[in-house]
Design an enzyme around this catalytic site. Sequence first.
Site, PDB file in Angstrom:
ATOM      1  CG  ASP A 180      -0.503  -0.425   2.117  1.00  0.00           C
ATOM      2  OD1 ASP A 180       1.435  -0.681   2.333  1.00  0.00           O
ATOM      3  OD2 ASP A 180      -0.454  -0.210   3.364  1.00  0.00           O
ATOM      4  CD  GLU A 181       6.127   2.478   1.897  1.00  0.00           C
ATOM      5  OE1 GLU A 181       5.018   2.863   2.729  1.00  0.00           O
ATOM      6  OE2 GLU A 181       7.113   2.218   1.764  1.00  0.00           O
TER       7      GLU A 181
END
Length: 324
Positions: free
Chosen positions: A250-251
Amino acid sequence: MSTDEVDEPPLTRAAGAALPWRERAALVRGGAAEMADAPADVGLTLMRDLFDTILRTSFDAVVLCDRVTGEYLEVSDSFCRLTGYSRAQLLGHSSVQLGLVDPAGVRMVAEADAVLGHEGMYENTVTRLDGERVVIEFTHSFLKDGYTLVVARDVTARKEREAALNRLALIDELTDVLNRRGFRAELDDALATARADGTDLHLMIADADHLKQINDDLGHEYGDQLLVTTAALLRAATAPHGVVGRLGGDEFAAFVPVGTRAEAEAMAGRTAEVMARRRIGPDGAARPMSASIGIASAGEAGHEAAALLALADARMYAVKSSRR
């Protein structure tokens, strides 16, 4: 001793002697390996037939040029198909005169090679008669009496496949932004430029909040939607010159090659603000989106990519922790 007992002398010729193709092949097959490089004793009529056959039927384009002027003296049918020009349009003209290739670069290379006697393989973009541009791989060899023999092959399709494979290797399939490898390469280049120019560069790292919870509660379809939305918002906030990548999970990370720290903070603020107005999930169960964003400047990290990423990442986690 009877004549039946006398060994027949082996069928040999002196190494380097000229002999017909079939005889040479028979000698090599019989063990005379040294004859493999012997010249062929081929009649003029057969050689003309061979040359004409190559010119008419060769898949690769074959061209005979004047070594000094570069004018086409003979071209294969395949070269005509490749360029879109007829033989009558090609003979007596050079590639530069016809606008097939870039004048400055080609003339410079060709003249240097002719003077120095360099042979080799090159790639160039050729503009066909109909205006279509194709990528050509060609080799040239210098012959006696001032001739140059060129063999050319259209590698446009191969180059397109290579570009597609390269894109797959550097692009995140889900979000269509750079993957970690592609982003790191862009960041390294940008930092090298900034270091050389004495300028700064500001990196944002954004973490799409609650991805695991959304995956667990709503399903991976909505988790993917969260990632796609985060990537799209970062691209919009940093357009038109921004570089955006998904570092994993999710980065995400983003930077603009030029700009101030205040501008980077404004981009981060716009991304977080727009994202907070979005909802994700099915009707009746939709929940707000959010992202935690950290910013670091190249000057703080000695213009080193690893240090810059680590600093921005630490600040992103500090933002995330403070919101919890």
